[in-house]
Design an enzyme around this catalytic site. Structure first.
Site, short mmCIF file in Angstrom:
data_model
loop_
_atom_site.label_atom_id
_atom_site.label_comp_id
_atom_site.label_asym_id
_atom_site.label_seq_id
_atom_site.Cartn_x
_atom_site.Cartn_y
_atom_site.Cartn_z
N ASP A 34 42.30 55.00 25.66
CA ASP A 34 43.28 55.24 24.60
C ASP A 34 42.53 55.21 23.27
O ASP A 34 41.43 54.68 23.18
CB ASP A 34 44.37 54.16 24.62
CG ASP A 34 45.67 54.61 23.97
OD1 ASP A 34 46.67 54.77 24.69
OD2 ASP A 34 45.69 54.79 22.73
N TYR A 151 54.97 70.43 20.81
CA TYR A 151 55.01 69.47 21.93
C TYR A 151 55.54 70.15 23.19
O TYR A 151 54.93 70.03 24.27
CB TYR A 151 55.91 68.30 21.53
CG TYR A 151 56.09 67.23 22.58
CD1 TYR A 151 55.13 66.23 22.76
CD2 TYR A 151 57.22 67.19 23.39
CE1 TYR A 151 55.29 65.24 23.71
CE2 TYR A 151 57.39 66.21 24.34
CZ TYR A 151 56.43 65.23 24.50
OH TYR A 151 56.60 64.24 25.45
N LYS A 155 53.58 70.76 26.83
CA LYS A 155 54.08 70.18 28.09
C LYS A 155 54.36 71.28 29.12
O LYS A 155 54.11 71.10 30.31
CB LYS A 155 55.32 69.33 27.83
CG LYS A 155 55.02 68.07 27.00
CD LYS A 155 53.98 67.18 27.68
CE LYS A 155 53.78 65.86 26.98
NZ LYS A 155 52.85 64.96 27.70
N THR A 186 60.06 54.20 24.08
CA THR A 186 58.67 53.86 23.72
C THR A 186 58.45 54.23 22.25
O THR A 186 59.32 54.84 21.61
CB THR A 186 57.67 54.67 24.56
OG1 THR A 186 57.82 56.05 24.23
CG2 THR A 186 57.87 54.47 26.06
N1 LIG Z 1 58.90 58.37 25.58
C1 LIG Z 1 59.57 59.45 25.94
O1 LIG Z 1 60.77 59.59 25.66
C2 LIG Z 1 58.88 60.53 26.74
C3 LIG Z 1 59.65 61.55 27.29
C4 LIG Z 1 59.04 62.53 28.04
C5 LIG Z 1 57.66 62.50 28.26
N2 LIG Z 1 56.93 61.50 27.70
C6 LIG Z 1 55.50 61.48 27.95
O2 LIG Z 1 55.12 60.24 28.49
C7 LIG Z 1 53.75 60.00 28.15
C8 LIG Z 1 53.61 58.59 27.60
O3 LIG Z 1 54.27 58.52 26.38
P1 LIG Z 1 54.91 57.16 25.84
O4 LIG Z 1 56.34 57.41 25.67
O5 LIG Z 1 54.43 56.02 26.65
O6 LIG Z 1 54.28 57.13 24.36
P2 LIG Z 1 53.35 56.10 23.62
O7 LIG Z 1 53.21 56.62 22.23
O8 LIG Z 1 53.81 54.71 23.81
O9 LIG Z 1 51.96 56.27 24.40
C9 LIG Z 1 51.09 57.35 24.18
C10 LIG Z 1 49.69 56.80 24.12
O10 LIG Z 1 48.77 57.88 23.91
C11 LIG Z 1 47.76 57.42 23.04
N3 LIG Z 1 47.08 58.50 22.35
C12 LIG Z 1 47.59 59.33 21.42
N4 LIG Z 1 46.63 60.15 20.95
C13 LIG Z 1 45.49 59.84 21.60
C14 LIG Z 1 44.16 60.33 21.54
N5 LIG Z 1 43.82 61.31 20.70
N6 LIG Z 1 43.23 59.79 22.35
C15 LIG Z 1 43.56 58.79 23.18
N7 LIG Z 1 44.82 58.27 23.28
C16 LIG Z 1 45.76 58.79 22.49
C17 LIG Z 1 48.50 56.54 22.05
O11 LIG Z 1 47.63 55.66 21.34
C18 LIG Z 1 49.48 55.81 22.94
O12 LIG Z 1 48.98 54.58 23.42
C19 LIG Z 1 53.33 61.11 27.19
O13 LIG Z 1 52.63 62.11 27.89
C20 LIG Z 1 54.66 61.65 26.71
O14 LIG Z 1 54.57 62.99 26.29
C21 LIG Z 1 57.50 60.51 26.95
#
Ligand SMILES: NC(=O)c1ccc[n+]([C@@H]2O[C@H](COP(=O)([O-])OP(=O)(O)OC[C@H]3O[C@@H](n4cnc5c(N)ncnc54)[C@H](O)[C@@H]3O)[C@@H](O)[C@H]2O)c1
Length: 247
Positions: A34, A151, A155, A186
């Site tokens: 991360d 975004y 995806k 989150t």
């Molecule tokens: N939370 C939602 O509602 C939701 C819905 C659909 C899909 N998602 C997907 O779930 C996954 C996890 O998301 P989340 O909700 O846990 O979000 P989150 O923001 O808590 O976690 C995302 C993580 O990615 C890391 N990150 C961002 N840019 C980075 C980089 N350049 N290099 C390394 N790490 C990096 C961030 O530091 C963070 O820890 C993602 O792929 C997101 O698109 C989330």
């Protein structure tokens, strides 16, 4: 997953951390990647408390060389790689006409190019271990959503990348699957509320009528697809969205 090693991107928070913990409880050693070094250390502490080994890689995955070095470090440390879980992402809501080049490029680099570069580096190891790639996409891959065009495009791209690699490696001992969550509570989801001047009638079209999805439900599915228990899954894109894409 006992005796196996998994690389989890986005492991400092949210779904990435939850997935790392499920995999650790299942016996896997973890390479946690991360950009957030502080969050990664907190995840590593929790993983180690489960009895698993944890390697921390605090890097920006938007840089292709960092993707390659993260995979190499995992293999050097654990001697193998059995699963790659691509979970890191950025979410930058905005009116598309106002989106900066930097925000567009960052979204493509983190959400689409980084998974590809990690996969490229991991393929030789995963072929050796008969391992698996799990790409986390979104319900936004399947329905267009206002104010998050970049975004959504990444995806949808990651979904098709998953299917294309599944076709390319149809006759090899490696599996590619995707999980498409709906809204989870989150930091990433919280970012949406900061957008000013959003037309609420557009946003409510993809609001979860049955509520948000539990992070642990999604983490369990990612860990399952990463394991040999999912040997029949290849090229699948599993929706866990509480019905958002049902109609
Ligand atoms: N939370 C939602 O509602 C939701 C819905 C659909 C899909 N998602 C997907 O779930 C996954 C996890 O998301 P989340 O909700 O846990 O979000 P989150 O923001 O808590 O976690 C995302 C993580 O990615 C890391 N990150 C961002 N840019 C980075 C980089 N350049 N290099 C390394 N790490 C990096 C961030 O530091 C963070 O820890 C993602 O792929 C997101 O698109 C989330």
């Amino acid at each position: 997953m006992t005796g196996k090693a998994a690389l989890v991107s986005g492991a400092a928070a949210g779904l990435g951390r939850a997935t790392a913990l499920v995999l650790a409880r299942a016996g896997a050693d973890l390479c946690l990647v991360d950009i957030d070094a502080v969050g990664l250390e907190a995840t590593a502490d929790q993983v180690r408390a489960e009895g698993a080994r944890a390697l921390v890689q605090a890097v920006d995955l938007a840089i292709p060389d960092n993707c390659r070095s993260a995979v190499l470090a995992a293999v050097e440390t654990f001697g193998r790689l059995d699963a790659l879980c691509n979970i890191a992402a950025v979410f930058i809501p905005c009116h598309s006409a106002d989106m900066s080049n930097e925000a567009w490029d960052r979204t493509i680099a983190v959400n689409l190019s980084a998974p590809f570069h990690l996969i490229q580096a991991a393929i030789p190891q995963l072929l050796e271990s008969h391992g698996a790639v799990v790409n986390v996409t979104s319900c936004a891959a399947h329905v267009g959503q206002a104010y998050t065009a970049a975004y959504c495009a990444t995806k949808a791209g990651l979904t098709h990348l998953t299917r294309s690699l599944a076709m390319e490696y149809m006759h090899r001992e490696i599996r590619f699957n995707a999980v498409a969550p709906g809204g989870m509570m989150t930091a990433l989801a919280a970012g949406f509320r900061q957008l000013q001047d959003a037309d609420a009638t557009l946003v409510t079209r993809y609001s979860p009528l049955r509520g948000l999805v539990e992070i642990t439900d999604v983490a369990d599915m990612v860990a399952f697809l990463a394991s040999d228990a999912a040997s029949g899954y290849h090229g699948a894109c599993i929706n866990i969205d509480n019905g958002i894409t049902a109609g």
